[in-house]
Motif scaffolding. Structure first.
Motif, PDB file in Angstrom:
ATOM      1  N   HIS A 279       0.836  -1.201   0.000  1.00  0.00           N
ATOM      2  CA  HIS A 279       0.000   0.000   0.000  1.00  0.00           C
ATOM      3  C   HIS A 279       0.873   1.254   0.000  1.00  0.00           C
ATOM      4  N   ASP A 280       1.902   1.251   0.830  1.00  0.00           N
ATOM      5  CA  ASP A 280       2.819   2.399   0.886  1.00  0.00           C
ATOM      6  C   ASP A 280       3.548   2.576  -0.444  1.00  0.00           C
ATOM      7  N   PHE A 281       3.904   1.468  -1.074  1.00  0.00           N
ATOM      8  CA  PHE A 281       4.582   1.517  -2.372  1.00  0.00           C
ATOM      9  C   PHE A 281       3.697   2.173  -3.426  1.00  0.00           C
ATOM     10  N   ILE A 282       2.451   1.739  -3.509  1.00  0.00           N
ATOM     11  CA  ILE A 282       1.517   2.302  -4.489  1.00  0.00           C
ATOM     12  C   ILE A 282       1.291   3.787  -4.231  1.00  0.00           C
ATOM     13  N   LYS A 283       1.149   4.149  -2.973  1.00  0.00           N
ATOM     14  CA  LYS A 283       0.941   5.553  -2.613  1.00  0.00           C
ATOM     15  C   LYS A 283       2.145   6.398  -2.997  1.00  0.00           C
ATOM     16  N   ARG A 284       3.373   5.867  -2.767  1.00  0.00           N
ATOM     17  CA  ARG A 284       4.585   6.601  -3.086  1.00  0.00           C
ATOM     18  C   ARG A 284       4.733   6.793  -4.606  1.00  0.00           C
ATOM     19  N   VAL A 285       4.451   5.734  -5.371  1.00  0.00           N
ATOM     20  CA  VAL A 285       4.540   5.818  -6.824  1.00  0.00           C
ATOM     21  C   VAL A 285       3.567   6.867  -7.356  1.00  0.00           C
ATOM     22  N   LYS A 286       2.348   6.861  -6.837  1.00  0.00           N
ATOM     23  CA  LYS A 286       1.351   7.849  -7.270  1.00  0.00           C
ATOM     24  C   LYS A 286       1.836   9.270  -6.995  1.00  0.00           C
ATOM     25  N   THR A 287       2.387   9.491  -5.806  1.00  0.00           N
ATOM     26  CA  THR A 287       2.888  10.820  -5.439  1.00  0.00           C
ATOM     27  C   THR A 287       4.040  11.243  -6.336  1.00  0.00           C
ATOM     28  N   ASP A 288       4.965  10.310  -6.611  1.00  0.00           N
ATOM     29  CA  ASP A 288       6.119  10.633  -7.443  1.00  0.00           C
ATOM     30  C   ASP A 288       5.709  10.962  -8.875  1.00  0.00           C
ATOM     31  N   ILE A 289       4.718  10.248  -9.388  1.00  0.00           N
ATOM     32  CA  ILE A 289       4.233  10.538 -10.737  1.00  0.00           C
ATOM     33  C   ILE A 289       3.588  11.913 -10.795  1.00  0.00           C
ATOM     34  N   GLN A 290       2.779  12.212  -9.800  1.00  0.00           N
ATOM     35  CA  GLN A 290       2.086  13.498  -9.789  1.00  0.00           C
ATOM     36  C   GLN A 290       3.037  14.672  -9.602  1.00  0.00           C
ATOM     37  N   SER A 291       4.051  14.488  -8.758  1.00  0.00           N
ATOM     38  CA  SER A 291       5.001  15.565  -8.488  1.00  0.00           C
ATOM     39  C   SER A 291       6.143  15.610  -9.509  1.00  0.00           C
ATOM     40  N   ARG A 292       6.291  14.511 -10.282  1.00  0.00           N
ATOM     41  CA  ARG A 292       7.385  14.366 -11.244  1.00  0.00           C
ATOM     42  C   ARG A 292       8.743  14.502 -10.560  1.00  0.00           C
ATOM     43  N   GLU A 293       8.785  14.056  -9.340  1.00  0.00           N
ATOM     44  CA  GLU A 293      10.027  14.058  -8.562  1.00  0.00           C
ATOM     45  C   GLU A 293      10.107  12.760  -7.774  1.00  0.00           C
ATOM     46  N   ILE A 294      11.080  11.930  -8.101  1.00  0.00           N
ATOM     47  CA  ILE A 294      11.201  10.628  -7.462  1.00  0.00           C
ATOM     48  C   ILE A 294      11.965  10.759  -6.156  1.00  0.00           C
ATOM     49  N   ARG A 295      11.335  10.415  -5.057  1.00  0.00           N
ATOM     50  CA  ARG A 295      11.974  10.460  -3.745  1.00  0.00           C
ATOM     51  C   ARG A 295      12.728   9.149  -3.533  1.00  0.00           C
ATOM     52  N   LYS A 296      13.977   9.117  -3.976  1.00  0.00           N
ATOM     53  CA  LYS A 296      14.749   7.878  -3.987  1.00  0.00           C
ATOM     54  C   LYS A 296      14.974   7.304  -2.595  1.00  0.00           C
ATOM     55  N   GLU A 297      15.019   8.174  -1.593  1.00  0.00           N
ATOM     56  CA  GLU A 297      15.291   7.694  -0.240  1.00  0.00           C
ATOM     57  C   GLU A 297      14.176   6.820   0.308  1.00  0.00           C
ATOM     58  N   TRP A 298      12.989   6.898  -0.309  1.00  0.00           N
ATOM     59  CA  TRP A 298      11.881   6.091   0.197  1.00  0.00           C
ATOM     60  C   TRP A 298      11.979   4.652  -0.278  1.00  0.00           C
ATOM     61  N   TYR A 299      12.575   4.430  -1.432  1.00  0.00           N
ATOM     62  CA  TYR A 299      12.681   3.080  -1.989  1.00  0.00           C
ATOM     63  C   TYR A 299      13.864   2.346  -1.349  1.00  0.00           C
ATOM     64  N   ASP A 300      14.038   1.092  -1.713  1.00  0.00           N
ATOM     65  CA  ASP A 300      15.130   0.301  -1.140  1.00  0.00           C
ATOM     66  C   ASP A 300      16.474   0.980  -1.408  1.00  0.00           C
TER      67      ASP A 300
END
Length: 313
Positions: A279-300
């Motif tokens: 659930h957190d993964f899907i939420k993060r991907v949605k946010t990154d797509i909308q903001s067009r900024e990938i928050r790399k620190e959130w992923y592995d």
């Protein structure tokens, strides 16, 4: 200005320097001499890409001009160059087993399945341009679904990192983000004893994704086994990745996954409902797509090749 591929760059510098160089040394010299400007589309981690291209060329190209020498760090040299000194541990990477060549290197030492997660994240980042997220069974509310419902690791490819902004925006305007989702089922080893169970576990766990992979650090090199593994891969579309803990850059895709352009939204929704990590993964991907900024620190976290080797010492 002359354009150089990563392999052209390595060959030029090895010829000029007349000594073995690590991928880091090659790239540092390229920057000092201004050759880096001649390498197009090098991405955000050019040193990793350079090392991977060299390993892949040595592994898959029988006419590769490169050889490797030593370890920690591994250095590269050219086959046809005479040297005034002895190269320790001079060797070529064996070709892939499915091509009928020598046996592939076997992962040495004792390790647990969970120890391989950072290695898979490194491989997915470098070779697939995928950001991964480990999915923990402990965060699944309904244990009845268990390990046959969600994979060990999921990932996402963001085209906005590689596409021109106008192209990406046009693609989004047309209602297609071109984002791809990946599913990874991870095992310590694959052989005839566990092939059926592990393979169909991967099939079950990847039904929602664009691409699904079965991943292991030790894969039997028995000719009949490789043949059966290839048959199952072609039939069900599951890709096979072989990790190499001792030489992370020598990890490879043995059989590619078949890509489906549609996601199974019902399964995806169910996974997000029962597992908080997903659930957190899907939420993060949605946010990154909308903001067009990938928050790399959130992923592995992505470790370097040298750091990964330290983990398996």
């Amino acid at each position: 200005m002359e354009k150089l591929s990563f392999l052209d760059l390595a060959k030029r510098l090895l010829t000029e320097q007349k000594r073995p160089l690590s991928s880091e040394e090659i790239w540092d010299l390229a920057r000092q001499l201004g050759y880096d400007a001649q390498v197009g589309s090098r991405g955000k981690t050019p040193v990793r890409t350079l090392g991977a291209r060299l390993y892949i060329d040595m592994r898959d190209n029988p006419a590769s001009p490169f050889i490797k020498t030593g370890s920690r760090p591994v250095r590269f040299f050219l086959k046809n160059m005479p040297v005034p000194f002895e190269l320790p541990l001079l060797q070529e990477l064996p070709l892939d087993a499915k091509k009928g060549a020598e046996k592939r290197p076997v992962a040495r030492g004792n390790f647990l399945e969970k120890d391989l997660y950072p290695l898979l994240s490194y491989f997915a980042s470098l070779h697939l341009r995928v950001y991964t997220r480990t999915i923990r069974l402990s965060r699944t509310d309904n244990k009845d679904y268990g390990e046959w419902f969600h994979p060990d690791m999921v990932g996402c490819y963001f085209p906005m990192e590689e596409w021109q902004t106008d192209v990406y925006e046009l693609n989004s305007t047309l209602g297609n983000t071109a984002v791809r989702f990946y599913s990874f089922e991870l095992k310590r080893e694959l052989n005839f004893a566990n092939l059926r169970e592990t393979f169909f576990q991967a099939v079950s766990n990847s039904s929602w994704a664009n691409e699904g992979y079965l991943v292991a650090a030790r894969i039997s090199d028995d000719e009949e086994f490789i043949s059966e593994l290839g048959r199952l891969s072609a039939t069900f579309g599951i890709g096979i990745i072989e990790l190499n803990p001792n030489e992370p850059d020598a990890s490879s895709i043995i059989f590619p996954a078949a890509r489906t352009e549609t996601l199974d939204w019902d399964v995806l929704n169910k996974m997000a409902t029962i597992n908080q990590d997903f659930h957190d993964f899907i939420k993060r991907v949605k946010t990154d797509i909308q903001s067009r900024e990938i928050r790399k620190e959130w992923y592995d976290q992505i470790f370097s090749s040298e750091e990964l080797q330290d983990l398996f010492r």
